[in-house]
Scaffold this motif. Structure first.
Motif, PDB file in Angstrom:
ATOM      1  N   TRP A   1      -6.419  60.805 -27.173  1.00 62.40           N
ATOM      2  CA  TRP A   1      -5.051  61.195 -26.838  1.00 62.40           C
ATOM      3  C   TRP A   1      -4.293  60.041 -26.190  1.00 62.40           C
ATOM      4  O   TRP A   1      -3.102  59.842 -26.446  1.00 62.40           O
ATOM      5  CB  TRP A   1      -5.071  62.413 -25.929  1.00 62.40           C
ATOM      6  CG  TRP A   1      -3.739  62.727 -25.303  1.00 62.40           C
ATOM      7  CD1 TRP A   1      -3.455  62.844 -23.986  1.00 62.40           C
ATOM      8  CD2 TRP A   1      -2.501  62.952 -25.988  1.00 62.40           C
ATOM      9  NE1 TRP A   1      -2.123  63.119 -23.792  1.00 62.40           N
ATOM     10  CE2 TRP A   1      -1.512  63.192 -25.018  1.00 62.40           C
ATOM     11  CE3 TRP A   1      -2.135  62.956 -27.331  1.00 62.40           C
ATOM     12  CZ2 TRP A   1      -0.190  63.444 -25.336  1.00 62.40           C
ATOM     13  CZ3 TRP A   1      -0.802  63.206 -27.653  1.00 62.40           C
ATOM     14  CH2 TRP A   1       0.151  63.451 -26.657  1.00 62.40           C
ATOM     15  N   SER A   2      -4.976  59.250 -25.374  1.00 60.88           N
ATOM     16  CA  SER A   2      -4.308  58.124 -24.717  1.00 60.88           C
ATOM     17  C   SER A   2      -3.782  57.124 -25.739  1.00 60.88           C
ATOM     18  O   SER A   2      -2.714  56.511 -25.543  1.00 60.88           O
ATOM     19  CB  SER A   2      -5.264  57.433 -23.737  1.00 60.88           C
ATOM     20  OG  SER A   2      -6.408  56.948 -24.417  1.00 60.88           O
ATOM     21  N   ASP A   3      -4.516  56.934 -26.872  1.00 62.30           N
ATOM     22  CA  ASP A   3      -4.040  56.031 -27.920  1.00 62.30           C
ATOM     23  C   ASP A   3      -2.809  56.606 -28.616  1.00 62.30           C
ATOM     24  O   ASP A   3      -1.843  55.893 -28.905  1.00 62.30           O
ATOM     25  CB  ASP A   3      -5.140  55.791 -28.957  1.00 62.30           C
ATOM     26  CG  ASP A   3      -6.289  54.949 -28.410  1.00 62.30           C
ATOM     27  OD1 ASP A   3      -6.059  54.208 -27.438  1.00 62.30           O
ATOM     28  OD2 ASP A   3      -7.396  55.058 -28.947  1.00 62.30           O
ATOM     29  N   LEU A   4      -2.861  57.910 -28.889  1.00 66.94           N
ATOM     30  CA  LEU A   4      -1.723  58.544 -29.557  1.00 66.94           C
ATOM     31  C   LEU A   4      -0.458  58.478 -28.713  1.00 66.94           C
ATOM     32  O   LEU A   4       0.649  58.416 -29.248  1.00 66.94           O
ATOM     33  CB  LEU A   4      -2.057  60.009 -29.868  1.00 66.94           C
ATOM     34  CG  LEU A   4      -3.072  60.250 -30.985  1.00 66.94           C
ATOM     35  CD1 LEU A   4      -3.340  61.740 -31.126  1.00 66.94           C
ATOM     36  CD2 LEU A   4      -2.579  59.675 -32.298  1.00 66.94           C
ATOM     37  N   GLN A   5      -0.603  58.466 -27.394  1.00 70.62           N
ATOM     38  CA  GLN A   5       0.568  58.360 -26.525  1.00 70.62           C
ATOM     39  C   GLN A   5       1.316  57.055 -26.748  1.00 70.62           C
ATOM     40  O   GLN A   5       2.548  57.016 -26.705  1.00 70.62           O
ATOM     41  CB  GLN A   5       0.130  58.479 -25.058  1.00 70.62           C
ATOM     42  CG  GLN A   5      -0.237  59.895 -24.646  1.00 70.62           C
ATOM     43  CD  GLN A   5      -0.664  59.962 -23.191  1.00 70.62           C
ATOM     44  OE1 GLN A   5      -1.647  59.366 -22.795  1.00 70.62           O
ATOM     45  NE2 GLN A   5       0.089  60.694 -22.405  1.00 70.62           N
ATOM     46  N   TYR A   6       0.568  55.979 -27.002  1.00 68.95           N
ATOM     47  CA  TYR A   6       1.213  54.687 -27.270  1.00 68.95           C
ATOM     48  C   TYR A   6       1.923  54.712 -28.615  1.00 68.95           C
ATOM     49  O   TYR A   6       3.040  54.183 -28.756  1.00 68.95           O
ATOM     50  CB  TYR A   6       0.177  53.565 -27.223  1.00 68.95           C
ATOM     51  CG  TYR A   6      -0.201  53.167 -25.821  1.00 68.95           C
ATOM     52  CD1 TYR A   6       0.440  52.108 -25.181  1.00 68.95           C
ATOM     53  CD2 TYR A   6      -1.174  53.867 -25.118  1.00 68.95           C
ATOM     54  CE1 TYR A   6       0.103  51.754 -23.882  1.00 68.95           C
ATOM     55  CE2 TYR A   6      -1.514  53.529 -23.820  1.00 68.95           C
ATOM     56  CZ  TYR A   6      -0.870  52.467 -23.207  1.00 68.95           C
ATOM     57  OH  TYR A   6      -1.188  52.120 -21.910  1.00 68.95           O
ATOM     58  N   VAL A   7       1.306  55.321 -29.611  1.00 70.20           N
ATOM     59  CA  VAL A   7       1.931  55.430 -30.919  1.00 70.20           C
ATOM     60  C   VAL A   7       3.217  56.256 -30.815  1.00 70.20           C
ATOM     61  O   VAL A   7       4.273  55.888 -31.355  1.00 70.20           O
ATOM     62  CB  VAL A   7       0.964  56.075 -31.933  1.00 70.20           C
ATOM     63  CG1 VAL A   7       1.676  56.341 -33.258  1.00 70.20           C
ATOM     64  CG2 VAL A   7      -0.248  55.183 -32.151  1.00 70.20           C
ATOM     65  N   LEU A   8       3.154  57.378 -30.115  1.00 71.26           N
ATOM     66  CA  LEU A   8       4.320  58.237 -29.943  1.00 71.26           C
ATOM     67  C   LEU A   8       5.441  57.508 -29.207  1.00 71.26           C
ATOM     68  O   LEU A   8       6.617  57.634 -29.561  1.00 71.26           O
ATOM     69  CB  LEU A   8       3.931  59.500 -29.176  1.00 71.26           C
ATOM     70  CG  LEU A   8       3.186  60.577 -29.960  1.00 71.26           C
ATOM     71  CD1 LEU A   8       2.630  61.636 -29.025  1.00 71.26           C
ATOM     72  CD2 LEU A   8       4.100  61.222 -30.994  1.00 71.26           C
ATOM     73  N   ALA A   9       5.086  56.745 -28.182  1.00 73.53           N
ATOM     74  CA  ALA A   9       6.102  56.039 -27.397  1.00 73.53           C
ATOM     75  C   ALA A   9       6.840  55.020 -28.249  1.00 73.53           C
ATOM     76  O   ALA A   9       8.074  54.916 -28.187  1.00 73.53           O
ATOM     77  CB  ALA A   9       5.457  55.365 -26.189  1.00 73.53           C
ATOM     78  N   VAL A  10       6.110  54.236 -29.054  1.00 72.91           N
ATOM     79  CA  VAL A  10       6.752  53.239 -29.911  1.00 72.91           C
ATOM     80  C   VAL A  10       7.606  53.930 -30.975  1.00 72.91           C
ATOM     81  O   VAL A  10       8.727  53.495 -31.269  1.00 72.91           O
ATOM     82  CB  VAL A  10       5.703  52.331 -30.580  1.00 72.91           C
ATOM     83  CG1 VAL A  10       6.372  51.366 -31.556  1.00 72.91           C
ATOM     84  CG2 VAL A  10       4.931  51.546 -29.521  1.00 72.91           C
ATOM     85  N   ALA A  11       7.104  55.032 -31.531  1.00 78.25           N
ATOM     86  CA  ALA A  11       7.872  55.776 -32.534  1.00 78.25           C
ATOM     87  C   ALA A  11       9.158  56.341 -31.940  1.00 78.25           C
ATOM     88  O   ALA A  11      10.224  56.302 -32.558  1.00 78.25           O
ATOM     89  CB  ALA A  11       7.017  56.893 -33.110  1.00 78.25           C
ATOM     90  N   ASN A  12       9.078  56.856 -30.728  1.00 79.69           N
ATOM     91  CA  ASN A  12      10.248  57.456 -30.078  1.00 79.69           C
ATOM     92  C   ASN A  12      11.253  56.415 -29.622  1.00 79.69           C
ATOM     93  O   ASN A  12      12.467  56.604 -29.721  1.00 79.69           O
ATOM     94  CB  ASN A  12       9.813  58.298 -28.875  1.00 79.69           C
ATOM     95  CG  ASN A  12       9.105  59.570 -29.280  1.00 79.69           C
ATOM     96  OD1 ASN A  12       9.334  60.091 -30.365  1.00 79.69           O
ATOM     97  ND2 ASN A  12       8.235  60.078 -28.425  1.00 79.69           N
ATOM     98  N   GLU A  13      10.763  55.286 -29.090  1.00 81.05           N
ATOM     99  CA  GLU A  13      11.641  54.291 -28.477  1.00 81.05           C
ATOM    100  C   GLU A  13      12.102  53.219 -29.461  1.00 81.05           C
ATOM    101  O   GLU A  13      13.133  52.594 -29.246  1.00 81.05           O
ATOM    102  CB  GLU A  13      10.941  53.626 -27.287  1.00 81.05           C
ATOM    103  CG  GLU A  13      10.484  54.607 -26.203  1.00 81.05           C
ATOM    104  CD  GLU A  13      11.637  55.322 -25.540  1.00 81.05           C
ATOM    105  OE1 GLU A  13      12.762  54.768 -25.543  1.00 81.05           O
ATOM    106  OE2 GLU A  13      11.426  56.430 -25.013  1.00 81.05           O
TER     107      GLU A  13
END
Length: 294
Positions: A6-18
């Motif tokens: 989940w911690s890895d997916l948080q980075y992917v989500l952050a880059v996708a969102n920002e």
């Protein structure tokens, strides 16, 4: 096959969102190189290209878009679990995240927050001042105190009072309008959004709007510098020693002030004690917020 974290997916989500590494780093509270390292490690570990690196920023690949859709489902599940865990906490200590507006914080809530701290020193307050409504359902905040026309269905809360609005200007500017109808002749200073601002915006022509802002503070400063008339909450306009209220009859000059939280958080001891405290504390401000006294 490597298991997903989940911690890895948080980075992917952050880059996708920002849309960029720098913006994602700010959102996550880490540095640029950390985001890049975690993203590259994720792509290498799972043998997938998640983003195209373009001059305008990071854009999801087809595989990345599919991954994002699944990651959003995981995020929703994790957030729901966080809600339930937080809502069951019974200790009067830890972090409580509050969102409100800068005007309410400065002119109304600051003394109450100090008094709350004296009673509950182990509760750490995180204050987010914004005119944008934060998404409590995704844990952007635990409690919101802000104006709203109605309570969102995913939230629970109480209507504290009505915030009354009025038209304010510098005396010299008001005098310059003598003999003219202010709505038709004045330059206007209004908020970008919000139902209260829409009420006044519907009465004046768009070419008369000199400035829009996302906060009342710059509108006050502009009005004090004789740039035009500002449509302000009375507790904001009355606080200025340089502004004078203009006698203009405008219908629907108020909006409800709410204190609200998510349904899953209402049983949290921290949230409950804060809601009870603030509903009682703000009683002394009702006349000022309603525009009856300065």
């Amino acid at each position: 096959m490597h298991s997903l974290r989940w911690s890895d997916l948080q980075y992917v989500l952050a880059v996708a969102n920002e849309g960029s590494l720098s913006a994602a780093a700010r959102a996550l509270g880490v540095n640029h190189s950390t985001v890049l390292r975690r993203l590259e490690a994720f792509e290498y570990r799972h043998k997938i290209r998640v983003f195209h690196k373009l001059s305008a920023g990071y854009k999801l690949t087809v595989e990345g878009q599919q991954l994002l859709e699944s990651a959003l489902v995981v995020e929703s599940t994790v957030k729901a679990l966080e809600h339930k865990i937080f809502g069951q906490e019974m200790k009067l200590e830890g972090t409580l995240r509050l969102t409100t507006t800068d005007a309410l914080s400065r002119l109304v809530l600051s003394t109450h927050l100090a008094a709350f701290h004296q009673l509950y020193p182990k509760i750490q307050l995180e204050l987010s001042l914004t005119s944008r409504r934060l998404d409590i359902s995704h844990l952007d905040a635990d409690v919101a105190i802000r104006p709203a026309s109605e309570l969102p269905e995913t939230l629970v809360g109480s209507k504290l009072c009505k915030i009354t609005f009025g038209v304010y200007g510098a005396p010299d500017y008001i005098n310059s309008l003598q003999g003219k109808h202010p709505i038709e002749s004045a330059a206007w200073l209004v908020m970008f959004q919000g139902s209260a601002s829409l009420q006044i915006s519907n009465l004046i022509s768009q070419e008369k709007i000199l400035m829009k802002a996302d906060s009342f503070e710059p509108l006050v400063m502009a009005a004090e510098n004789k740039m035009g008339l500002a449509y302000l909450p009375c507790f904001v306009g009355d606080d200025s020693r340089s502004l004078q209220k203009v006698d203009i009859d405008i219908q629907h000059q108020s909006i409800d002030l709410w204190i609200m939280t998510h349904k899953d958080l209402q049983s949290s001891a921290r949230v409950k004690v804060f809601l009870d405290f603030m509903k009682e504390a703000i009683r002394g401000d009702l006349n000022r917020l309603s525009g009856f006294v300065k």
